[in-house]
Design a protein around this motif. Structure first.
Motif, PDB file in Angstrom:
ATOM      1  N   GLU A 139       0.803  -1.224   0.000  1.00 12.39           N
ATOM      2  CA  GLU A 139       0.000   0.000   0.000  1.00 12.39           C
ATOM      3  C   GLU A 139       0.841   1.282   0.000  1.00 12.39           C
ATOM      4  OE1 GLU A 139      -3.060  -0.605  -0.427  1.00 12.39           O
ATOM      5  OE2 GLU A 139      -3.361  -2.601   0.416  1.00 12.39           O
ATOM      6  N   HIS A 143      -0.712   4.804  -4.032  1.00  9.65           N
ATOM      7  CA  HIS A 143      -2.036   5.353  -4.329  1.00  9.65           C
ATOM      8  C   HIS A 143      -1.972   6.786  -4.856  1.00  9.65           C
ATOM      9  CE1 HIS A 143      -4.014   1.867  -2.551  1.00  9.65           C
ATOM     10  NE2 HIS A 143      -3.053   1.897  -1.654  1.00  9.65           N
ATOM     11  N   LEU A 164       0.935   6.814   1.986  1.00 15.48           N
ATOM     12  CA  LEU A 164       0.194   5.973   1.028  1.00 15.48           C
ATOM     13  C   LEU A 164       0.269   6.496  -0.401  1.00 15.48           C
ATOM     14  CD1 LEU A 164      -2.941   5.424   3.286  1.00 15.48           C
ATOM     15  CD2 LEU A 164      -1.245   3.683   2.659  1.00 15.48           C
TER      16      LEU A 164
END
Ligand code: SAH
Length: 239
Positions: A139, A143, A164
């Motif tokens: 993760e 993102h 993230l």
């Protein structure tokens, strides 16, 4: 038949360039009904009146839509609670890959339920803390968009969110009228975590006080020691 709440959702969303289909309206109605039903036994929200759900939850979430970039493909909603703002955004952008995160199992149980009930695909629900997610190699820095509403002060939120995001990714945080003050107070934290304040965008919802979206861009990598262990960001915010 559309009722007053749906009519308000439809027209306000249209002002923001979102054209809701009959099917999407039905999904919002099913979501509202599930929220009211579950809230009878699980504490999910203090907002239970139908029109209030449409304005304070659905529209307040959709207000982020114009700021997600032209074709948003993936989004992480931290501290999603009963799904805000993540799930309403998924309803208007069905192609979005969504990760809903909350540390409380009762909330994620509802999220699992509503995702299945609405027949949504491409949604993952994780019960866990942002501080741990930020160190998960699957993760971390993966993102492009993170949202978080009513989760923490911005200084704390950036420690949850920045790890993230990949470079160029964005955190969008809905805030109240003290947004500029929160942004000022988060300047040092942002510099340490690799973020930069991009904009504070005023938002006006029908019948509500002015609100704002704080938009932060990731401009350099986040040092590996962040986020600090569970609870530390709240107890000792970066400053
Ligand atoms: N975003 C939702 C819920 C806000 S309440 C809304 O706007 O309606 C804040 C939520 O954040 C709670 O459900 C709480 O469990 C969750 N939360 C707070 N700190 C967290 C953390 N560090 N990691 C994951 N979830 C967190």
């Amino acid at each position: 038949m559309t009722d007053a709440a749906e009519a308000l959702l439809l027209t306000t969303a249209m002002d923001w360039g979102l054209h809701l289909t009959t099917q999407q309206l039905a999904q919002f109605a099913a979501y509202a009904a599930a929220l009211v039903r579950w809230n009878e036994h699980t504490n999910l929200t203090t907002i239970t009146q139908r029109e209030a759900i449409y304005v304070r939850h659905f529209l307040d979430s959709l207000a982020l839509a114009p700021h997600l970039g032209r074709k948003p493909t993936s989004l992480v909603d931290l501290g999603s609670g009963a799904g805000f703002p993540g799930l309403p955004l998924k309803l208007v952008y069905p192609e979005l890959t969504l990760l809903l995160v909350d540390s409380v199992g009762k909330k994620t149980a509802f999220l699992q339920h509503v995702v299945a009930h609405l027949g949504l695909e491409g949604v993952r629900v994780v019960t866990g803390r942002a501080e741990e997610l930020g160190h998960d190699p699957g993760e971390r820095e993966r993102h492009s968009l993170v949202t978080a509403r009513a989760v923490a002060d911005l200084r704390v939120l950036v420690e949850y969110a920045m790890p993230l995001l990949h470079l160029g990714g964005r955190l969008i945080a809905p805030k109240g009228r003290d947004a500029a003050h929160e942004a000022d107070a988060a300047a040092v934290a942002l510099a340490q975590l690799g973020g930069s304040l991009n904009a504070i965008v005023p938002v006006q919802l029908p019948g509500l006080d002015p609100r704002a979206l704080i938009v932060i861009e990731k401009i350099s990598p986040t040092p590996s020691r962040y986020p600090r262990p569970n609870g530390i960001p709240v107890r000792r915010p970066l400053k």
